[in-house]
Design an enzyme around this catalytic site. Structure first.
Site, mmCIF file in Angstrom:
data_model
loop_
_atom_site.group_PDB
_atom_site.id
_atom_site.type_symbol
_atom_site.label_atom_id
_atom_site.label_comp_id
_atom_site.label_asym_id
_atom_site.label_seq_id
_atom_site.Cartn_x
_atom_site.Cartn_y
_atom_site.Cartn_z
ATOM 1 N N GLU A 90 0.846 -1.187 0.000
ATOM 2 C CA GLU A 90 0.000 0.000 0.000
ATOM 3 C C GLU A 90 0.889 1.246 0.000
ATOM 4 O O GLU A 90 2.101 1.169 0.188
ATOM 5 C CB GLU A 90 -0.884 -0.019 1.249
ATOM 6 C CG GLU A 90 -1.572 -1.333 1.520
ATOM 7 C CD GLU A 90 -2.904 -1.484 0.800
ATOM 8 O OE1 GLU A 90 -3.526 -0.471 0.455
ATOM 9 O OE2 GLU A 90 -3.323 -2.631 0.590
ATOM 10 N N ARG A 111 -8.770 -8.479 -8.232
ATOM 11 C CA ARG A 111 -8.379 -8.603 -6.824
ATOM 12 C C ARG A 111 -9.466 -9.305 -6.022
ATOM 13 O O ARG A 111 -10.626 -9.307 -6.408
ATOM 14 C CB ARG A 111 -8.166 -7.212 -6.218
ATOM 15 C CG ARG A 111 -7.278 -6.303 -7.030
ATOM 16 C CD ARG A 111 -5.813 -6.554 -6.765
ATOM 17 N NE ARG A 111 -5.016 -5.608 -7.527
ATOM 18 C CZ ARG A 111 -4.757 -4.373 -7.124
ATOM 19 N NH1 ARG A 111 -5.228 -3.959 -5.969
ATOM 20 N NH2 ARG A 111 -4.029 -3.565 -7.866
ATOM 21 N N ASN A 143 -5.402 -3.018 -1.808
ATOM 22 C CA ASN A 143 -6.543 -3.870 -1.498
ATOM 23 C C ASN A 143 -6.937 -3.821 -0.025
ATOM 24 O O ASN A 143 -8.117 -3.838 0.322
ATOM 25 C CB ASN A 143 -6.237 -5.304 -1.911
ATOM 26 C CG ASN A 143 -7.464 -6.022 -2.428
ATOM 27 O OD1 ASN A 143 -8.382 -5.400 -2.964
ATOM 28 N ND2 ASN A 143 -7.500 -7.330 -2.256
#
Length: 263
Positions: free
Chosen positions: A3, A250, A169
């Site tokens: 991230e 995803r 995600n």
């Protein structure tokens, strides 16, 4: 996938290890840069832009260059002391080694590795939306970009780095749970898009500077997330089993009770 906060942290590690240092050697293990020698170059700074790492250097002629890399799913940078064993990953995954008198930076399984003039950085990162952890974070612009695709699911829109740079995600799943929004909700039906964007930024900023990512305020193992990675476990709010399903390319985690779909 790392991230934005993980990439920010990685940039800080490289900055502490190399900023101001004159490189004593380099070893590129990718075809396009195999003959490149950065010995004698000076590292000015290490920065992040969304999920992109930008290591800025000056060559002996005082020209400015940027070594760009992207971590994607499995890339990593590690800093070692000279003589320390490189233990992070197998040696065959090493893509670049940068040496100074005080530190060795090793890049594992890096992607999109390129050395370009710093003045041309925008050719690699100019398409990105506002950086949630950048000094120029612009929430209104992020909202505008999201709203420009009203029929796209909010789960996919948050992951599109052209809308806002840094959400992966984990934060996608956690933000939507906390906002009570199904990942499949069209952007046009999200009740408070500005609130969703603001929460995403706050969560990333809260985890900046540490490697354990938590959206719950709990740092112990098993307590760091509300839905992410918790398939079939009880929702922390209502007790319903958390679900896991593919959304685009995803997987996504959500609570079917706390996150009702809207049309």
């Amino acid at each position: 996938m790392p991230e934005g906060d993980t990439v920010w942290n990685t940039a800080r590690v490289l900055h502490r290890a190399l900023a101001g240092a004159r490189l004593t050697g380099s070893d590129f293990r990718v075809p396009q840069l195999a003959a490149t020698d950065l010995a004698g170059w000076t590292v000015r700074e290490s920065a992040s832009r969304g999920k992109h790492l930008l290591l800025r250097l000056d060559d002996p002629g005082a020209r400015s260059w940027t070594l760009h890399s992207h971590l994607r799913m499995d890339g990593a940078w590690r800093a070692y002391a000279p003589g320390e064993r490189w233990s992070a990953r197998p040696a065959h995954l090493i893509r670049v080694v940068l040496r100074s008198s005080a530190a060795v930076a090793v890049g594992y399984h890096l992607h999109e590795l390129a050395l370009i003039p710093t003045a041309e950085e925008e050719s690699l990162v100019g398409h990105l939306g506002p950086d949630l952890l950048g000094a120029d974070w612009a929430p209104d612009e992020a909202v505008r970009r999201l709203a420009a695709h009203p029929e796209q699911s909010i789960g996919e829109a948050l992951l599109d780095q052209r809308n806002l740079a840094g959400v992966g995600n984990l934060y996608k799943c956690e933000v939507l749970f906390l906002r009570g929004v199904s990942p499949w909700t069209p952007v046009r039906a999200v009740p408070d898009l500005a609130g969703t964007v603001a929460l995403a930024q706050r969560l990333l900023a809260a985890n900046r500077g540490r490697w354990t990512q938590s959206t719950t305020g709990v740092l112990r193992r098993g307590g760091t997330s509300y839905v992410y990675g918790r398939r079939a476990q009880p929702c922390r709010r209502c007790g319903t089993a958390i679900r896991k399903e593919e959304l685009g390319e995803r997987v996504t985690y959500w609570c079917p009770v706390c996150q009702p779909e809207r049309e």
